[in-house]
Design an enzyme around this catalytic site. Structure first.
Site, mmCIF file in Angstrom:
data_model
loop_
_atom_site.group_PDB
_atom_site.id
_atom_site.type_symbol
_atom_site.label_atom_id
_atom_site.label_comp_id
_atom_site.label_asym_id
_atom_site.label_seq_id
_atom_site.Cartn_x
_atom_site.Cartn_y
_atom_site.Cartn_z
ATOM 1 N N GLN A 248 0.847 -1.191 0.000
ATOM 2 C CA GLN A 248 0.000 0.000 0.000
ATOM 3 C C GLN A 248 0.884 1.242 0.000
ATOM 4 O OE1 GLN A 248 -3.254 -1.755 -0.641
ATOM 5 N NE2 GLN A 248 -3.664 0.281 0.188
ATOM 6 N N ASN A 250 0.509 4.049 1.435
ATOM 7 C CA ASN A 250 0.666 4.625 2.771
ATOM 8 C C ASN A 250 1.420 3.704 3.728
ATOM 9 O OD1 ASN A 250 -1.219 2.653 3.295
ATOM 10 N ND2 ASN A 250 -2.865 4.062 3.849
ATOM 11 N N ARG A 251 1.946 2.613 3.185
ATOM 12 C CA ARG A 251 2.746 1.631 3.933
ATOM 13 C C ARG A 251 1.917 0.848 4.957
ATOM 14 N NH1 ARG A 251 5.112 3.083 -0.449
ATOM 15 N NH2 ARG A 251 7.345 2.755 -0.474
ATOM 16 N N ILE A 252 0.598 0.975 4.934
ATOM 17 C CA ILE A 252 -0.247 0.093 5.735
ATOM 18 C C ILE A 252 -0.538 -1.107 4.846
ATOM 19 C CG2 ILE A 252 -2.374 -0.114 7.086
ATOM 20 C CD1 ILE A 252 -2.392 2.881 7.427
ATOM 21 N N HIS A 253 0.508 -1.922 4.659
ATOM 22 C CA HIS A 253 0.444 -3.038 3.720
ATOM 23 C C HIS A 253 -0.534 -4.108 4.202
ATOM 24 C CE1 HIS A 253 3.861 -1.088 1.975
ATOM 25 N NE2 HIS A 253 4.685 -1.424 2.945
#
Length: 286
Positions: A248, A250-253
């Protein structure tokens, strides 16, 4: 008399969303009329230094992944066990432009003392009987698997922003299955497998090329069949954990892992969800 001073100036820039640092070597001529800067390199620099006036700022390297409306959620699972889910992602990877070898995977092994090593190999089969690959049984990976029969596999399909991680025990494939696959390989690949003492030091590349010519000539003259050597065959990684990752921006994978229940554990269907065929699945924090 003019005095020359060399300064290295760092300038941070961003091009197409990728950060980098540009290092420019500026020649400063100090004289009574002020300082004048040019892009000329110092006269004592070597030619290779003259072209290295730009360095990558690794800390600023990043690209966008999936958007918030493209999350990989539990309701998107096509199977409640890992093999069907892997098949779905793998077939999509095989059909995605820019992925030339969807079956390329990083295989990590370790010695009995826990010292790891990793290398790229090719997946040659998958299903409930495991994820299969073939190699030389005297190679480093085979030596480590003999003393520590556990491994990890990692697929990364960059255009899809997806990754699959597999962990489990490793078993040798039967001689029959290894032979069947070996005989399906191109003749050149079979010759390469025979002549190469994989992972062992050799004097130079010509050693292998000479052996290749010799074996090729011998087989052509005698019309001999190139059969599987005893020190070559396959392995299957029997997974106890298979994780599906999607990046993702936003790094909220998204990370959904299939695994087997631990002794005495039950699926609470809150964090641990009941799958099929003895598997459960859960979401992991990125």
């Amino acid at each position: 008399m003019r005095r020359q001073t060399f300064l290295v100036i760092k300038r941070a820039s961003v091009v197409a969303g990728v950060g980098y640092t540009l290092n420019r070597l500026l020649l400063v001529h100090n004289n009574t009329n002020g300082s004048k800067m040019t892009d000329s390199p110092p006269p004592e620099f070597y030619p290779q230094d003259r072209v290295r006036n730009m360095s990558i700022f690794i800390g600023g390297m990043r690209i966008p992944y999936m958007g918030k409306d493209e999350a990989f959620t539990e309701d998107q699972l096509v199977s409640k066990e890992p093999y069907g889910q892997f098949n779905n992602w793998f077939e999509r990877a095989a059909a995605t432009q820019g992925i030339e070898e969807p079956n390329a995977m990083c295989l990590a092994t370790a010695t009995k003392d826990g010292r790891p090593s990793a290398r790229m190999v090719l997946l040659k089969g998958y299903g409930p009987d495991g994820f299969k690959f073939f190699t030389n049984y005297t190679s480093r990976k085979a030596t480590e698997l003999a003393e520590n029969p556990y491994a990890s596999l990692n697929f990364y399909w960059e255009p899809m922003k997806r990754c699959v991680r597999i962990e489990g025990r490793v078993e040798k494939l039967s001689t029959e299955e290894s032979t069947e696959y070996f005989m399906s390989r191109p003749v050149g690949s079979r010759i390469g497998a025979i002549i190469s003492p994989q992972s062992k030091p050799i004097p130079n590349r010509n050693v292998l090329l000479d052996k290749e010519r010799e074996l090729t000539s011998l087989t052509e003259q005698q019309q001999a069949l190139i059969v599987k050597p005893e020190n070559w065959g396959g392995y299957a990684v029997i997974p106890d954990s298979v994780e599906f990752w999607q990046g993702q921006t936003n790094r909220i994978h998204d990370r959904i892992r299939f695994r087997k229940l631990r002794p005495g554990e039950t699926a609470d269907n809150i964090t641990v969800h009941q799958g099929v065929n003895g598997w459960v699945y859960e979401r992991l924090a990125p």
